[in-house]
Each structure stands twice: as structure tokens, then as C-alpha cells.
Scaffold this active site. Structure first.
Site, mmCIF file in Angstrom:
data_model
loop_
_atom_site.group_PDB
_atom_site.id
_atom_site.type_symbol
_atom_site.label_atom_id
_atom_site.label_comp_id
_atom_site.label_asym_id
_atom_site.label_seq_id
_atom_site.Cartn_x
_atom_site.Cartn_y
_atom_site.Cartn_z
ATOM 1 N N LYS A 37 -31.278 -55.859 -19.726
ATOM 2 C CA LYS A 37 -30.626 -57.533 -19.273
ATOM 3 C C LYS A 37 -31.380 -58.245 -18.203
ATOM 4 C CE LYS A 37 -28.079 -57.191 -23.468
ATOM 5 N NZ LYS A 37 -27.242 -57.009 -24.117
ATOM 6 N N HIS A 91 -14.707 -46.814 -17.492
ATOM 7 C CA HIS A 91 -14.740 -46.565 -18.457
ATOM 8 C C HIS A 91 -13.507 -46.000 -18.456
ATOM 9 C CE1 HIS A 91 -14.794 -42.304 -17.261
ATOM 10 N NE2 HIS A 91 -16.716 -42.930 -16.329
#
Length: 112
Positions: free
Chosen positions: A42, A93
Site C-alpha cells: 500500500k 502483535h
């Protein structure tokens, strides 16, 4: 829950798989790496439409533990062709969440 081995090798390099599988909770590490690959695509512009093999975008670690992205093949060619010079990546995470941020820098053209 273990990932499908065929899927892993379509998305992750052998080095990434080895790293993730060495951890107590491999899925969390796979998820963070997938997030980084998506964020890289992206940031690059075309996203998943770039046509790169995701294994050409490797999320590796320096001895200090700092993550970095290493490019090979057509992903590396594209990156160099458009004058990009640096990739910064951050991974995080938790039990049920993985995130990544990727910043791509480009050398400025200096005139005069």
C-alpha cells in the site's frame, strides 16, 4: 491452530517460516508479517495489484531484533526503478491483533 503449509509457502519465505515456527505462538508472527507485506504494498502505491509474489517481500530481523524488509525479484526491481531508497517497518502483535506500519522514503532530486 496450525497454518496450511501450502499457504505458508505461497506467502512467506523459508526464512520467515523458520522464524515464525521457532516462536511459542507462530500465528501471531505470521499475522504481523502479513500485515507488513500489505502495508508495504500500500505504501508503494499499487497494493496487491502490483503483481509481486509475496515471498519477494521478506520481513526479517537484525541481530538486535529490529525488523526490516528485504526485497528480491520484481519487487526489488520496482522499488529501485522508481528511486525509492529506504523502507522503515514497525510490527506489533497481541493475542488477537497484529499490525504493521511501513514507510517508504525516496531520495530527493537535487537541482544545482
Amino acid at each position: 491452530m496450525e497454518a496450511d503449509p501450502d499457504f505458508r509457502y505461497q506467502i512467506f519465505s523459508p526464512a520467515e517460516i523458520s522464524y515464525c515456527e521457532s516462536k511459542a505462538y507462530p500465528c501471531r508472527h505470521y499475522a504481523a508479517r502479513f500485515c507488513a507485506k500489505e502495508a508495504f504494498l500500500k505504501a508503494l502505491g499499487p497494493g496487491f495489484n502490483a503483481g509481486f509474489n509475496l515471498t519477494e517481500i521478506e520481513v526479517l530481523h537484525e541481530p538486535s531484533g529490529r525488523p526490516f524488509i528485504q526485497l528480491t525479484g520484481s519487487a526489488k526491481d520496482f522499488f529501485e526503478k522508481f528511486g525509492f531508497s529506504k523502507i522503515l517497518v514497525s510490527l506489533s502483535h497481541l493475542k488477537d491483533i497484529a499490525v504493521a506500519v511501513v514507510i517508504i522514503e525516496k531520495e530527493e532530486m537535487r537541482i544545482g
